[in-house]
Design a protein around this motif. Structure first.
Motif, PDB file in Angstrom:
ATOM      1  N   VAL A 237      38.402  44.716  23.396  1.00 34.35           N
ATOM      2  CA  VAL A 237      38.971  43.877  24.455  1.00 34.35           C
ATOM      3  C   VAL A 237      38.395  42.473  24.324  1.00 34.35           C
ATOM      4  O   VAL A 237      37.511  42.236  23.503  1.00 34.35           O
ATOM      5  CB  VAL A 237      38.609  44.442  25.849  1.00 34.35           C
ATOM      6  CG1 VAL A 237      39.283  45.774  26.093  1.00 34.35           C
ATOM      7  CG2 VAL A 237      37.091  44.587  26.020  1.00 34.35           C
ATOM      8  N   THR A 238      38.857  41.567  25.166  1.00 39.15           N
ATOM      9  CA  THR A 238      38.223  40.265  25.224  1.00 39.15           C
ATOM     10  C   THR A 238      37.159  40.319  26.326  1.00 39.15           C
ATOM     11  O   THR A 238      36.993  41.347  26.992  1.00 39.15           O
ATOM     12  CB  THR A 238      39.269  39.145  25.428  1.00 39.15           C
ATOM     13  OG1 THR A 238      38.636  37.882  25.190  1.00 39.15           O
ATOM     14  CG2 THR A 238      39.897  39.174  26.816  1.00 39.15           C
ATOM     15  N   SER A 239      36.447  39.213  26.545  1.00 39.97           N
ATOM     16  CA  SER A 239      35.303  39.289  27.461  1.00 39.97           C
ATOM     17  C   SER A 239      35.603  38.735  28.846  1.00 39.97           C
ATOM     18  O   SER A 239      34.683  38.385  29.580  1.00 39.97           O
ATOM     19  CB  SER A 239      34.116  38.548  26.850  1.00 39.97           C
ATOM     20  OG  SER A 239      33.799  39.124  25.620  1.00 39.97           O
ATOM     21  N   SER A 240      36.880  38.647  29.201  1.00 43.70           N
ATOM     22  CA  SER A 240      37.222  38.104  30.522  1.00 43.70           C
ATOM     23  C   SER A 240      38.260  39.004  31.200  1.00 43.70           C
ATOM     24  O   SER A 240      38.577  40.074  30.692  1.00 43.70           O
ATOM     25  CB  SER A 240      37.742  36.671  30.385  1.00 43.70           C
ATOM     26  OG  SER A 240      38.915  36.647  29.610  1.00 43.70           O
ATOM     27  N   SER A 241      38.797  38.549  32.329  1.00 39.42           N
ATOM     28  CA  SER A 241      39.737  39.360  33.121  1.00 39.42           C
ATOM     29  C   SER A 241      41.140  38.742  33.163  1.00 39.42           C
ATOM     30  O   SER A 241      41.461  38.005  34.085  1.00 39.42           O
ATOM     31  CB  SER A 241      39.224  39.491  34.562  1.00 39.42           C
ATOM     32  OG  SER A 241      37.924  40.005  34.566  1.00 39.42           O
ATOM     33  N   PRO A 242      41.957  39.077  32.175  1.00 36.75           N
ATOM     34  CA  PRO A 242      43.336  38.575  32.195  1.00 36.75           C
ATOM     35  C   PRO A 242      44.179  39.192  33.319  1.00 36.75           C
ATOM     36  O   PRO A 242      45.243  38.665  33.646  1.00 36.75           O
ATOM     37  CB  PRO A 242      43.911  39.015  30.843  1.00 36.75           C
ATOM     38  CG  PRO A 242      42.742  39.367  29.988  1.00 36.75           C
ATOM     39  CD  PRO A 242      41.664  39.817  30.933  1.00 36.75           C
ATOM     40  N   THR A 243      43.733  40.291  33.905  1.00 40.85           N
ATOM     41  CA  THR A 243      44.525  40.947  34.955  1.00 40.85           C
ATOM     42  C   THR A 243      44.562  40.074  36.218  1.00 40.85           C
ATOM     43  O   THR A 243      43.792  39.122  36.354  1.00 40.85           O
ATOM     44  CB  THR A 243      43.944  42.339  35.285  1.00 40.85           C
ATOM     45  OG1 THR A 243      42.539  42.213  35.419  1.00 40.85           O
ATOM     46  CG2 THR A 243      44.262  43.351  34.197  1.00 40.85           C
ATOM     47  N   ALA A 244      45.450  40.451  37.149  1.00 40.38           N
ATOM     48  CA  ALA A 244      45.759  39.571  38.282  1.00 40.38           C
ATOM     49  C   ALA A 244      44.531  39.191  39.112  1.00 40.38           C
ATOM     50  O   ALA A 244      44.442  38.067  39.611  1.00 40.38           O
ATOM     51  CB  ALA A 244      46.817  40.226  39.161  1.00 40.38           C
ATOM     52  N   GLY A 245      43.578  40.128  39.231  1.00 36.37           N
ATOM     53  CA  GLY A 245      42.364  39.821  39.987  1.00 36.37           C
ATOM     54  C   GLY A 245      41.612  38.635  39.395  1.00 36.37           C
ATOM     55  O   GLY A 245      40.967  37.869  40.123  1.00 36.37           O
ATOM     56  N   GLY A 246      41.709  38.489  38.076  1.00 36.26           N
ATOM     57  CA  GLY A 246      41.048  37.381  37.391  1.00 36.26           C
ATOM     58  C   GLY A 246      41.571  36.031  37.845  1.00 36.26           C
ATOM     59  O   GLY A 246      40.850  35.027  37.778  1.00 36.26           O
ATOM     60  N   ALA A 247      42.820  35.998  38.303  1.00 33.22           N
ATOM     61  CA  ALA A 247      43.401  34.728  38.768  1.00 33.22           C
ATOM     62  C   ALA A 247      42.645  34.240  40.001  1.00 33.22           C
ATOM     63  O   ALA A 247      42.491  33.034  40.209  1.00 33.22           O
ATOM     64  CB  ALA A 247      44.887  34.899  39.080  1.00 33.22           C
ATOM     65  N   CYS A 248      42.186  35.178  40.823  1.00 36.24           N
ATOM     66  CA  CYS A 248      41.464  34.797  42.044  1.00 36.24           C
ATOM     67  C   CYS A 248      40.076  34.260  41.701  1.00 36.24           C
ATOM     68  O   CYS A 248      39.733  33.146  42.082  1.00 36.24           O
ATOM     69  CB  CYS A 248      41.336  35.998  42.972  1.00 36.24           C
ATOM     70  SG  CYS A 248      42.920  36.568  43.590  1.00 36.24           S
ATOM     71  N   THR A 249      39.313  35.058  40.942  1.00 38.01           N
ATOM     72  CA  THR A 249      37.954  34.611  40.633  1.00 38.01           C
ATOM     73  C   THR A 249      37.965  33.424  39.665  1.00 38.01           C
ATOM     74  O   THR A 249      37.133  32.526  39.768  1.00 38.01           O
ATOM     75  CB  THR A 249      37.109  35.747  40.028  1.00 38.01           C
ATOM     76  OG1 THR A 249      37.863  36.334  38.980  1.00 38.01           O
ATOM     77  CG2 THR A 249      36.786  36.798  41.059  1.00 38.01           C
ATOM     78  N   GLY A 250      38.912  33.427  38.737  1.00 36.77           N
ATOM     79  CA  GLY A 250      38.930  32.393  37.697  1.00 36.77           C
ATOM     80  C   GLY A 250      39.536  31.072  38.138  1.00 36.77           C
ATOM     81  O   GLY A 250      39.454  30.078  37.417  1.00 36.77           O
ATOM     82  N   ALA A 251      40.174  31.066  39.320  1.00 36.68           N
ATOM     83  CA  ALA A 251      40.725  29.794  39.821  1.00 36.68           C
ATOM     84  C   ALA A 251      40.069  29.415  41.138  1.00 36.68           C
ATOM     85  O   ALA A 251      40.200  28.285  41.601  1.00 36.68           O
ATOM     86  CB  ALA A 251      42.241  29.909  40.000  1.00 36.68           C
ATOM     87  N   GLY A 252      39.375  30.386  41.750  1.00 33.14           N
ATOM     88  CA  GLY A 252      38.710  30.091  43.019  1.00 33.14           C
ATOM     89  C   GLY A 252      39.655  30.119  44.199  1.00 33.14           C
ATOM     90  O   GLY A 252      39.596  29.255  45.082  1.00 33.14           O
ATOM     91  N   ILE A 253      40.553  31.119  44.226  1.00 33.70           N
ATOM     92  CA  ILE A 253      41.456  31.292  45.376  1.00 33.70           C
ATOM     93  C   ILE A 253      41.367  32.749  45.844  1.00 33.70           C
ATOM     94  O   ILE A 253      40.872  33.596  45.105  1.00 33.70           O
ATOM     95  CB  ILE A 253      42.933  30.987  45.018  1.00 33.70           C
ATOM     96  CG1 ILE A 253      43.335  31.758  43.748  1.00 33.70           C
ATOM     97  CG2 ILE A 253      43.158  29.499  44.840  1.00 33.70           C
ATOM     98  CD1 ILE A 253      44.738  32.208  43.747  1.00 33.70           C
ATOM     99  N   GLY A 254      41.873  33.009  47.028  1.00 33.76           N
ATOM    100  CA  GLY A 254      41.863  34.380  47.543  1.00 33.76           C
ATOM    101  C   GLY A 254      43.160  35.096  47.211  1.00 33.76           C
ATOM    102  O   GLY A 254      44.182  34.452  46.965  1.00 33.76           O
ATOM    103  N   PRO A 255      43.145  36.458  47.209  1.00 33.42           N
ATOM    104  CA  PRO A 255      44.358  37.211  46.854  1.00 33.42           C
ATOM    105  C   PRO A 255      45.532  36.959  47.798  1.00 33.42           C
ATOM    106  O   PRO A 255      46.691  37.107  47.398  1.00 33.42           O
ATOM    107  CB  PRO A 255      43.909  38.673  46.905  1.00 33.42           C
ATOM    108  CG  PRO A 255      42.585  38.679  47.554  1.00 33.42           C
ATOM    109  CD  PRO A 255      42.004  37.325  47.458  1.00 33.42           C
ATOM    110  N   THR A 256      45.252  36.582  49.037  1.00 27.12           N
ATOM    111  CA  THR A 256      46.348  36.354  49.987  1.00 27.12           C
ATOM    112  C   THR A 256      47.173  35.111  49.635  1.00 27.12           C
ATOM    113  O   THR A 256      48.260  34.915  50.163  1.00 27.12           O
ATOM    114  CB  THR A 256      45.786  36.184  51.410  1.00 27.12           C
ATOM    115  OG1 THR A 256      44.675  35.275  51.334  1.00 27.12           O
ATOM    116  CG2 THR A 256      45.336  37.502  51.998  1.00 27.12           C
ATOM    117  N   ALA A 257      46.650  34.294  48.728  1.00 29.31           N
ATOM    118  CA  ALA A 257      47.385  33.078  48.346  1.00 29.31           C
ATOM    119  C   ALA A 257      48.516  33.384  47.365  1.00 29.31           C
ATOM    120  O   ALA A 257      49.385  32.554  47.136  1.00 29.31           O
ATOM    121  CB  ALA A 257      46.420  32.074  47.712  1.00 29.31           C
ATOM    122  N   ILE A 258      48.496  34.574  46.772  1.00 34.15           N
ATOM    123  CA  ILE A 258      49.452  34.868  45.688  1.00 34.15           C
ATOM    124  C   ILE A 258      50.706  35.586  46.210  1.00 34.15           C
ATOM    125  O   ILE A 258      50.609  36.572  46.925  1.00 34.15           O
ATOM    126  CB  ILE A 258      48.761  35.718  44.599  1.00 34.15           C
ATOM    127  CG1 ILE A 258      47.625  34.895  43.977  1.00 34.15           C
ATOM    128  CG2 ILE A 258      49.745  36.165  43.520  1.00 34.15           C
ATOM    129  CD1 ILE A 258      46.711  35.682  43.092  1.00 34.15           C
TER     130      ILE A 258
END
Ligand code: IMP
Length: 427
Positions: A237-258
Motif C-alpha cells: 500500500v502507500t503510506s497515507s489515507s486515500p479513502t474518504a476519511g483522509g479528506a477530512c484529516t488531510g484537508a482539515g475539515i469535518g465529515p459533516t462538510a462533505i
C-alpha cells in the motif's frame, strides 16, 4: 454548491485526473489531501497532454484555486519544477495554495525509499521511490520537517541537524551508504523558501471559508482505496489515507462538510507494484488491456498489471468510503473484447467470499468467480450522450451499478477532455 470528494475506488490509476478536470469546470477550489509526487494525473486538453504529479488538476482552470493540503508530503524541488513547466505552457500557477503544515520530502527520504526497497528483496513493495513512505514515517514519529519550517532558518537548521544525524546512522550502518551533508541540504531547501512563500497559507482555514461561503469545493484523492494504509492490501500500500476519511484529516475539515463522495473506477482494473490482485490476467487478454488502455505509469513509466473488473473490491470501496456515486472510466477499452467478465465473488481455501477478505492469506489464494457479459465491439469514443451508447455497453454499466449498489453518474469513453458522459438521473 457542494463539497465533493473524488477518490480512486481501486489500486490507483483509475483516471481520477480526468474526472476532477471535468468537474473543475464548475469548481472554485480543488484540494489534494494526501500523497505526494507518487501520484500522476494526465489530462488531455485539445490533444495536448498535461502530466501533473503534485499540483491538483484544477490548476488548468482560471476559476479554480488549487490547494495542497496538510495531509500531503511535498518535494519542494518537484513542486517548483511543476509550476515552472505550467508557466512555460501558458498556465498561471500563482493561485496555488500550499499548507504550512504539509510535510517536506527530504533527500534522505528519497535515498531511504531506494535502499529500503532494495533491502526488502523479493518482499519489496514496488514503491515509486519518491521518498513517500520515509517522509510519512518521519511525520508520525514526529521527526518531520514541515513547509512552515522553511521560513524559520534557525528552527529548520535545528530540526535538520537532528534528522540528518539519525538518518546518516541508518544510511551508513544499516544500508552501507555514504552520509548526507547538512549544509548542502540546508542551502538547497532554504533556497526554496522565497519561491514558495507567496503560496503558503493556513489551507484548513481557506477551505473552511470556501465551504462556509457556499463555494464548490472538490477534494482530490491520489492513489486508491486498495492502496490505503489502513484499508488497502497492507503492506503493499502507500503510506497515507486515500479513502474518504483522509479528506477530512488531510484537508482539515469535518465529515459533516462533505456532500458527495465520488468513487472513480476503471471499467477493468489495474495495479502497479507488487501485492495481491485477484482478477489479474497473465494471458493475451491482460496484455491487450495494457496495450489498448496505454497502461504505463505516468510517474515511473512502469507497466501496469491488468485484469477484469472486480465487483467484490468495488463493493468494499463503496463501503469504506461511503461512496454516493461512481465514475466509470475507460469503458472504450472494453470495445475490443467480444465477451466481458466481472468478478462477483472469490473462491479461496475452500470457501466462497462475497466480501473483500480481511486476511492476506485468503486474498493471495483467491480465484475469482466471474459473470460473463456480451461486449459491443464498436468504437464508442465519439459518443457524447449516454442514450447513444450501444445497448450492450449500457447493460454493462447498469450491471456495475447493480453490483456496486450505487449509481454510475459519469462514464469515460476516451482520453480527451470531452470524451466523458454525464448521466442525468433516470437516464
Ligand atoms: P509509494 O506510494 O511510492 O510508497 O508506493 C507504494 C505503493 O503504491 C506501490 O505499489 C506503488 O506502485 C503504489 N502507488 C503509489 N502511487 C501510485 C499511483 O498514483 N497510482 C498507482 N499506484 C501508486
Amino acid at each position: 454548491m457542494t463539497a465533493s470528494v473524488i477518490l480512486g475506488a481501486q489500486w490507483g490509476d483509475e483516471g481520477k485526473g480526468k474526472i476532477t478536470d471535468r468537474l473543475s469546470r464548475t469548481a472554485d477550489m480543488v484540494v489534494r489531501y494526501q500523497g505526494g509526487n507518487n501520484a500522476g494525473h494526465t489530462v488531455v486538453v485539445d490533444g495536448e497532454r498535461f502530466a501533473l504529479s503534485l499540483i491538483p488538476s484544477g490548476v488548468l482552470y482560471p476559476n479554480v484555486t488549487p490547494v495542497i493540503g496538510n495531509g500531503c508530503v511535498v518535494d519542494p524541488a518537484v513542486l517548483i519544477e511543476e509550476m515552472a513547466a505550467l508557466r512555460a505552457r501558458g498556465v498561471d500557477p500563482s493561485r496555488l495554495r500550499l499548507s504550512a503544515n504539509a510535510h517536506l520530502i527530504m533527500p534522505y527520504h528519497r535515498k531511504l525509499d531506494m535502499v529500503m526497497e532494495r533491502f526488502l528483496g523479493k518482499q519489496q513493495i514496488g514503491t515509486t521511490k519518491r521518498g513517500i513512505g520515509p517522509a510519512y514515517m518521519d511525520k508520525f514519529s514526529r521527526f518531520g520537517i514541515r513547509v512552515q519550517d522553511l521560513f524559520d532558518p534557525k528552527i529548520f537548521r535545528q530540526k535538520l541537524e537532528v534528522a540528518v544525524k539519525d538518518k546518516n546512522k541508518q544510511l551508513m550502518k544499516v544500508y552501507n551508504q555514504l552520509p548526507l551533508d547538512v549544509d548542502e541540504i540546508a542551502d538547497e531547501y532554504l533556497g526554496y523558501a522565497d519561491l514558495l512563500f507567496e503560496h503558503v497559507t493556513d489551507t484548513s482555514l481557506l477551505v473552511w471559508e470556501a465551504i462556509r461561503d457556499g463555494r464548490n469545493v472538490l477534494f482530490e484523492g491520489a492513489q486508491g482505496t486498495l492502496l490505503d494504509i489502513d484499508h488497502g492490501t497492507y503492506p503493499f500500500v502507500t503510506s497515507s489515507s486515500p479513502t474518504a476519511g483522509g479528506a477530512c484529516t488531510g484537508a482539515g475539515i469535518g465529515p459533516t462538510a462533505i456532500d458527495r463522495v465520488i468513487g472513480v473506477a476503471k471499467a477493468y482494473i489495474s495495479r502497479v507494484g507488487t501485492g495481491p490482485f485477484p482478477t489479474e490476467l497473465h494471458d493475451e487478454v491482460g496484455e491487450k488491456m495494457v496495450q489498448i488502455g496505454g497502461e504505463y505509469g505516468v510517474v515511473t513509466g512502469r507497466r501496469r498489471r491488468c485484469g477484469w473488473l472486480d465487483a467484490v473490491a468495488l463493493r468494499y470501496a463503496v463501503r469504506v468510503n461511503g461512496l454516493t456515486e461512481l465514475a466509470l472510466t475507460k469503458i472504450d477499452v472494453l470495445s475490443h473484447f467480444p465477451t466481458l467478465k466481472i468478478a462477483t465473488a472469490y473462491d479461496s481455501l475452500g470457501e466462497r467470499y462475497t466480501e473483500f477478505p480481511r486476511q492476506q492469506r485468503v486474498l493471495y489464494n483467491c480465484h475469482p468467480v466471474y459473470e460473463e457479459l456480451e461486449g459491443w465491439t464498436v468504437d464508442i469514443s465519439e459518443v457524447r450522450r449516454y442514450a447513444d451508447l450501444p445497448a450492450a455497453a449500457r447493460r454493462y454499466i447498469e450491471r456495475v451499478e447493480e453490483l456496486a449498489g450505487i449509481p454510475v453518474t459519469i462514464v469515460g469513453v476516451g482520453a480527451d477532455r470531452e470524451a466523458t458522459l454525464e448521466r442525468s438521473p433516470g437516464e
